[in-house]
Design a protein around this motif. Structure first.
Motif: not given
Ligand code: SAH
Length: 287
Positions: A17-24, A47-51, A68-70, A93-96, A113-115, A117-119
């Motif tokens: 639900h936080w759109g966590q799909n990481f680029l491999i 935005i959303g750097p993940g790992f 910026i990572e939630k 923080k939440d990017i929004l 960023g790889n966003l 997708y839910y937002i």
């Molecule tokens: N950029 C990374 C992760 C992409 S997944 C890669 O390519 O592998 C999306 C990332 O956004 C996750 O790390 C997730 O935790 C983060 N995320 C989700 N909601 C967010 C928000 N509201 N603000 C900031 N980051 C958020």
């Protein structure tokens, strides 16, 4: 970077639900970094750097990187992995909820960023509000969003997002990305889009609020004619609605989804006028 090893090391379980799909996909990673055209004195907001799949490449090339990572768990992992980079700032923080004015940006910033997708759409609109400090936006979005961002009038994907994107920027799809490039594999394919923000306003409207209201009204009921959309959204009499459209050279029977950006701009200008001028305001309720 071995994602599997990182998952295991940190006992990490992704939150769907936080759109966590990481680029491999290493090749895609490389192509995204290349498209970012990084320069030594760049400031980057990620935005959303993940790992940190993208961050790693960005940190080596840019002057200042604001990630910026939630997810607190990922923030800890990022600190662990990239703590040695003095040019990295991590904001948990939440990017929004991040106002770019608080970041003390010295120059125009590239947003990457790889966003999640839910937002996606709220993030894009949030970025447009802060366009003054942005050079370009380079983001991975789901394929359909790429199509909406670049759709032309009359196309089924043409909507509020297309009109706003064209108003603020020059949008284009850079390349497509298969769902298999991410882990866990999302349900949708993706694409990289680049939105070059206009340095100087290319299009101008006196009343931006009226302009956005008109666009929203025009797309509120896609199957209705533009005159019906306007009358029902603004409690406008049908006669006044028709007159407004006639004055703008738009056939009142057209559907909102066929109007060009230029037509929306003209329409909002005429609309703003009848809103402020009481003698022309027959049958129009000011809100
Ligand atoms: N950029 C990374 C992760 C992409 S997944 C890669 O390519 O592998 C999306 C990332 O956004 C996750 O790390 C997730 O935790 C983060 N995320 C989700 N909601 C967010 C928000 N509201 N603000 C900031 N980051 C958020």
């Amino acid at each position: 970077m071995n994602l599997q090893a990182l998952f295991e090391k940190h006992n990490f379980h992704p939150k769907k639900h936080w759109g966590q799909n990481f680029l491999i996909d290493e090749n895609i990673r490389h192509k995204i970094i290349k498209a970012a055209d990084l320069q030594r004195d760049d400031t980057i907001i990620e935005i959303g750097p993940g790992f940190g799949v993208l961050s790693e490449g960005i940190l080596k090339k840019a002057k200042r990187v604001i990630a910026i990572e939630k997810d607190k768990r990922l923030v800890e992992i990022l600190k662990d992995r990239f703590g040695d980079f003095p040019n990295l700032e991590i904001i948990n923080k939440d990017i929004l909820k991040v106002d770019f004015r608080d970041l003390k940006l010295a120059k125009e910033t590239k947003v990457i960023g790889n966003l999640p997708y839910y937002i996606t759409t709220p993030i894009i609109f949030h970025l447009f509000k802060q366009k003054g400090v942005i050079d370009f936006i380079l983001i991975t979005v789901q394929k359909e969003v790429g199509e909406r961002l670049t759709a032309k009038p009359g196309n089924k994907n043409y909507g509020i997002l297309s009109v706003k994107a064209k108003f603020f920027s020059q949008p284009r799809v850079v390349f497509k990305i298969s769902a298999k490039s991410f882990f866990p594999v999302p349900k949708v394919d993706s694409c990289l889009v680049k939105l070059d923000i206009y340095k100087e306003k290319k299009y101008s409207v006196q009343d931006e609020e009226a302009f956005f209201e008109i666009i929203e009204a025009a797309f509120s009921q896609r199957r209705k004619t533009i005159v019906n959309c306007l009358t029902s959204n603004f409690s406008l009499s049908k006669d006044l609605g028709k007159k407004l459209l006639r004055d703008t050279n738009i056939d009142f029977k057209r559907r909102g989804e066929t109007l060009t950006l230029e037509e929306f701009i003209k329409l909002s200008k005429n609309f703003a006028e009848i809103r402020v001028s009481p003698e022309r305001n027959h049958g129009f309720k000011n809100r």
